[in-house]
Design a protein around this motif. Structure first.
Motif, PDB file in Angstrom:
ATOM      1  N   SER A 131       4.271  16.700   7.702  1.00 21.16           N
ATOM      2  CA  SER A 131       3.977  17.981   8.351  1.00 21.16           C
ATOM      3  C   SER A 131       4.926  19.074   7.877  1.00 21.16           C
ATOM      4  CB  SER A 131       4.064  17.830   9.877  1.00 21.16           C
ATOM      5  OG  SER A 131       5.393  17.534  10.289  1.00 21.16           O
ATOM      6  N   ARG A 132       6.144  18.692   7.526  1.00 16.88           N
ATOM      7  CA  ARG A 132       7.111  19.662   7.000  1.00 16.88           C
ATOM      8  C   ARG A 132       6.952  19.883   5.498  1.00 16.88           C
ATOM      9  NH1 ARG A 132      12.890  17.895   9.750  1.00 16.88           N
ATOM     10  NH2 ARG A 132      12.228  17.974  11.955  1.00 16.88           N
ATOM     11  N   GLY A 133       6.300  18.934   4.837  1.00 15.40           N
ATOM     12  CA  GLY A 133       6.175  18.983   3.381  1.00 15.40           C
ATOM     13  C   GLY A 133       7.138  18.023   2.728  1.00 15.40           C
ATOM     14  N   LEU A 134       6.607  17.147   1.881  1.00 16.23           N
ATOM     15  CA  LEU A 134       7.472  16.181   1.212  1.00 16.23           C
ATOM     16  C   LEU A 134       8.478  16.883   0.318  1.00 16.23           C
ATOM     17  CD1 LEU A 134       4.888  13.414   0.203  1.00 16.23           C
ATOM     18  CD2 LEU A 134       6.522  13.371   2.103  1.00 16.23           C
ATOM     19  N   ARG A 135       9.648  16.295   0.239  1.00 13.35           N
ATOM     20  CA  ARG A 135      10.714  16.881  -0.578  1.00 13.35           C
ATOM     21  C   ARG A 135      10.370  16.756  -2.056  1.00 13.35           C
ATOM     22  NH1 ARG A 135      15.618  15.472  -3.036  1.00 13.35           N
ATOM     23  NH2 ARG A 135      17.189  17.120  -2.884  1.00 13.35           N
ATOM     24  N   THR A 184       8.918   5.365  -2.399  1.00 10.44           N
ATOM     25  CA  THR A 184       9.354   4.325  -1.465  1.00 10.44           C
ATOM     26  C   THR A 184       8.670   4.487  -0.111  1.00 10.44           C
ATOM     27  OG1 THR A 184      11.496   4.227  -2.588  1.00 10.44           O
ATOM     28  CG2 THR A 184      11.369   3.261  -0.398  1.00 10.44           C
ATOM     29  N   LEU A 185       8.498   5.732   0.332  1.00  9.05           N
ATOM     30  CA  LEU A 185       7.767   5.977   1.575  1.00  9.05           C
ATOM     31  C   LEU A 185       6.358   5.397   1.491  1.00  9.05           C
ATOM     32  CD1 LEU A 185       8.432   9.608   2.878  1.00  9.05           C
ATOM     33  CD2 LEU A 185       9.370   7.458   3.707  1.00  9.05           C
ATOM     34  N   LYS A 186       5.696   5.678   0.374  1.00 13.36           N
ATOM     35  CA  LYS A 186       4.325   5.189   0.205  1.00 13.36           C
ATOM     36  C   LYS A 186       4.283   3.665   0.178  1.00 13.36           C
ATOM     37  CE  LYS A 186       0.373   5.557  -2.949  1.00 13.36           C
ATOM     38  NZ  LYS A 186      -0.112   6.147  -4.233  1.00 13.36           N
ATOM     39  N   ASP A 204      -3.636   4.057  10.794  1.00 13.52           N
ATOM     40  CA  ASP A 204      -2.742   5.216  10.677  1.00 13.52           C
ATOM     41  C   ASP A 204      -1.889   5.131   9.414  1.00 13.52           C
ATOM     42  OD1 ASP A 204      -3.746   6.191  13.035  1.00 13.52           O
ATOM     43  OD2 ASP A 204      -2.084   5.473  14.281  1.00 13.52           O
ATOM     44  N   ALA A 205      -1.358   3.934   9.136  1.00 17.03           N
ATOM     45  CA  ALA A 205      -0.531   3.767   7.932  1.00 17.03           C
ATOM     46  C   ALA A 205      -1.349   3.990   6.663  1.00 17.03           C
ATOM     47  CB  ALA A 205       0.098   2.376   7.932  1.00 17.03           C
ATOM     48  N   LEU A 211      -3.173  10.182   2.026  1.00 16.05           N
ATOM     49  CA  LEU A 211      -2.717  11.565   1.893  1.00 16.05           C
ATOM     50  C   LEU A 211      -1.707  11.725   0.760  1.00 16.05           C
ATOM     51  CD1 LEU A 211      -2.260  12.592   5.654  1.00 16.05           C
ATOM     52  CD2 LEU A 211      -4.098  13.276   4.099  1.00 16.05           C
ATOM     53  N   MET A 212      -0.976  10.652   0.448  1.00 15.08           N
ATOM     54  CA  MET A 212       0.057  10.716  -0.595  1.00 15.08           C
ATOM     55  C   MET A 212      -0.455  10.272  -1.958  1.00 15.08           C
ATOM     56  SD  MET A 212       3.176   9.110   1.689  1.00 15.08           S
ATOM     57  CE  MET A 212       4.446   9.412   0.476  1.00 15.08           C
ATOM     58  N   ASP A 213      -1.656   9.700  -2.012  1.00 21.38           N
ATOM     59  CA  ASP A 213      -2.164   9.093  -3.249  1.00 21.38           C
ATOM     60  C   ASP A 213      -2.188  10.049  -4.426  1.00 21.38           C
ATOM     61  OD1 ASP A 213      -2.501   6.392  -3.009  1.00 21.38           O
ATOM     62  OD2 ASP A 213      -4.481   6.538  -2.066  1.00 21.38           O
ATOM     63  N   GLU A 214      -2.622  11.278  -4.196  1.00 25.93           N
ATOM     64  CA  GLU A 214      -2.825  12.210  -5.311  1.00 25.93           C
ATOM     65  C   GLU A 214      -1.516  12.654  -5.942  1.00 25.93           C
ATOM     66  OE1 GLU A 214      -5.012  16.502  -6.224  1.00 25.93           O
ATOM     67  OE2 GLU A 214      -5.335  15.480  -4.305  1.00 25.93           O
TER      68      GLU A 214
END
Length: 437
Positions: A131-135, A184-186, A204-205, A211-214
Motif C-alpha cells: 500500500s505504501r509502494g515497494l522499495r 524474498t517477500l514474494k 490472500d497470500a 500483484l508482485m508477479d509483473e
C-alpha cells in the motif's frame, strides 16, 4: 481403498497414548523409509516423539507447537497460552507491527493452527508495504539498448568489430522493484501459501504474489538468501524487518537439520520452537527495561574451562559456557541468566539444566549466583533457590535461583504505556534479573 484421515490435538509438554486416546489405539505408522527417517529426526531433535507400543501409538510433545502429518494422522500441538496473549507477545518479541488480523469472526489459532497466526501477520505486513509502494533500488544492468542510457561500453563495441546492429551495449543503473528484498517477500508469500491451513489465508497470500508477479522475479528461498537479506536491512529498509523475521520463522519451522550434515529434511508440516521464542522475548524485555544495565545475549565465560596444554592430544578448543543473558554494569557481569520454556513450578528441574546453572554460578567470584527464568500460568508460583555447598566442608559455593514469569501478566504489562505500567515493567525486569530485593 481410500485412507481415512485422522486428526489428533495435543498440548505442548503433553503425552497421549492408547489408554488416553481412542484414536491412538491400534494405530501403526507407515512402514516407509521416509516416515521412519522423519520420526527418528523428530525424536532426536525433541520436536515430537512417536513411539509404537503393543496396543497402539504414544505421542509426546515438547516445547514445539504446530502441525505435522505422519501417514494418515495429522497431529496438532497447541500452545498453552491463549492465542490473543501469544499474538501480543510475538509482536513484541520480534518487532511485528500491531496490525489488524485474525478477527474472532474469521478464524483463530484454535480453529486453524499456529502457523496461520504467522501467515496472517505476514500477509498483513506485506499488504502494508504494498500500500505504501515497494522499495526500489538502483540495480546494475549490462544490456544492448536501441536508446542508449548510462555509459556506452566502448570496449564491447571494439571487440564486436564496430556497430553492427541498431543497438549499443550500455551499462546503466535503473531504479527497479526487482530487488533481493522484494524477491524474498514474494518467495516468503509463496512459502506461506503452501503452509497455511486456512483457505482464506492461502488465497490472500497468492493474491499478493500475483500483484508482485509483473515487477518482481521469482527466486528459491534458502538460508543463504535470508542471510543476505538480513545483512541488507538498514534504516531505509527497516519497514521490511518484520516481514523478513516472519519468513525466517516459517522457513526454519519447515525443516530439521540432519545430525552431522548441513542437509535440511523437510517436515510434513510446521513446528515452531517456543523455547527460542521465549528466549527472544526475555532478551528484549530485559534490554528494554533494565535502563541502567547492559544485557548481552549468549555471553562467553572465557577462560573458565581450558584443556591442560600437556593433555590435549587432539588439540581441541577449550569449552566455553554461554549463558543466555549476562547483565552487566560498567563492563562487569552482575547477573547470569538462562531462559527455558518449561514450567518448573509443575515439572522438576532436569539435572542437566541444574548442573549447567551451577557452573554459571561458581564462575562468579563476588556473587556466585545464577538464575533460570521460566514461564508458568500458576497464580501462586514463587521464586525457589537451591544452595550449592561443599560436600565435605559444608561451606556454600553458590546458589541457583528458579524465577517464574506469568506470560499473561507480562502481556498485560506490555499493552499499557502509561507511566505507572512503565515503572511496573522496570520493576519486573529487575526482579527477573536480581530477584526480590
Amino acid at each position: 481403498m481410500s485412507v481415512i484421515e485422522q486428526a489428533l490435538t495435543i498440548s505442548e509438554w503433553e503425552t497421549l497414548g492408547p489408554e488416553s486416546s481412542d484414536l491412538l489405539q491400534n494405530h501403526r505408522l507407515p512402514e516407509t523409509a521416509t516416515v521412519r527417517q522423519v520420526v527418528e529426526q523428530l525424536a532426536s531433535s525433541r520436536l515430537l516423539q512417536l513411539t509404537e507400543l503393543r496396543h497402539g501409538l504414544q505421542v509426546r510433545a515438547f516445547s514445539h507447537v504446530g502441525r505435522l502429518r505422519i501417514g494418515n494422522l495429522t497431529i496438532t500441538v497447541m500452545p498453552k497460552i491463549q492465542s490473543s496473549s501469544l499474538l501480543g507477545l510475538l509482536r513484541y518479541a520480534y518487532g511485528f507491527r500491531n496490525l489488524n488480523l485474525l478477527s474472532d469472526a474469521n478464524h483463530s489459532i484454535q480453529q486453524s493452527g499456529f502457523e496461520d497466526l504467522l501467515v496472517a501477520q505476514l500477509v498483513q505486513e506485506v499488504q502494508e508495504l504494498l500500500s505504501r509502494g515497494l522499495r526500489r533500488a538502483y540495480v546494475s544492468r549490462d544490456e544492448r539498448l536501441a536508446s542508449p542510457r548510462g555509459r556506452i561500453d566502448v570496449g564491447r563495441v571494439v571487440r564486436d568489430g564496430g556497430v553492427m546492429t541498431a543497438t549499443l551495449p550500455c551499462s546503466h543503473y535503473p531504479r527497479v522493484e526487482d530487488t533481493l528484498l522484494n524477491q524474498t517477500l514474494k518467495a516468503g508469500l509463496m512459502l506461506a501459501s503452501s503452509m497455511a491451513s486456512n483457505l482464506q489465508l492461502r488465497r490472500d497470500a497468492r493474491r499478493l504474489v500475483a500483484l508482485m508477479d509483473e515487477a518482481v522475479s521469482t527466486i528459491k528461498l534458502n538460508a543463504v538468501v535470508l542471510l543476505d537479506v538480513e545483512r541488507q536491512l538498514n534504516r531505509l529498509s527497516n519497514a521490511y524487518a518484520p516481514s523478513v523475521s516472519i519468513i525466517r520463522l516459517l522457513y526454519e519451522s519447515k525443516g530439521i537439520t540432519l545430525d552431522g550434515d548441513s542437509t535440511v529434511l523437510r517436515l510434513p508440516g510446521f513446528m515452531f520452537d517456543m523455547n527460542a521464542f521465549f528466549q527472544t522475548l526475555m532478551s528484549r524485555f530485559l534490554r528494554d527495561n533494565l535502563l541502567d544495565y547492559e544485557v548481552k545475549d549468549e555471553h562467553s565465560l572465557k577462560k573458565m574451562m581450558r584443556y591442560h596444554p600437556d593433555y590435549n592430544p587432539q588439540r581441541k578448543q577449550s569449552p566455553t559456557p554461554r549463558p543466555d543473558y549476562a547483565v552487566m554494569k560498567q563492563g562487569k557481569v552482575v547477573a547470569l541468566l538462562d531462559a527455558k520454556y518449561r514450567d518448573l513450578w509443575e515439572k522438576q528441574l532436569p539435572r542437566e539444566m541444574l548442573y549447567q546453572l551451577v557452573v554459571y554460578a561458581i564462575s562468579q567470584k563476588n556473587s556466585p549466583r545464577s538464575c533460570i527464568l521460566y514461564p508458568t500460568s500458576h497464580p501462586h508460583a514463587k521464586e525457589a533457590r537451591i544452595d550449592v555447598a561443599d560436600p565435605i566442608l559444608g561451606t556454600q559455593l553458590g546458589q541457583v535461583c528458579l524465577r517464574p514469569i506469568n506470560l499473561k501478566s507480562l502481556e498485560l504489562l506490555l499493552n499499557d504505556n502509561s507511566n505507572q505500567y512503565i515503572a511496573t515493567r522496570q520493576a519486573e525486569a529487575k526482579r527477573l534479573a536480581f530477584g526480590d530485593q
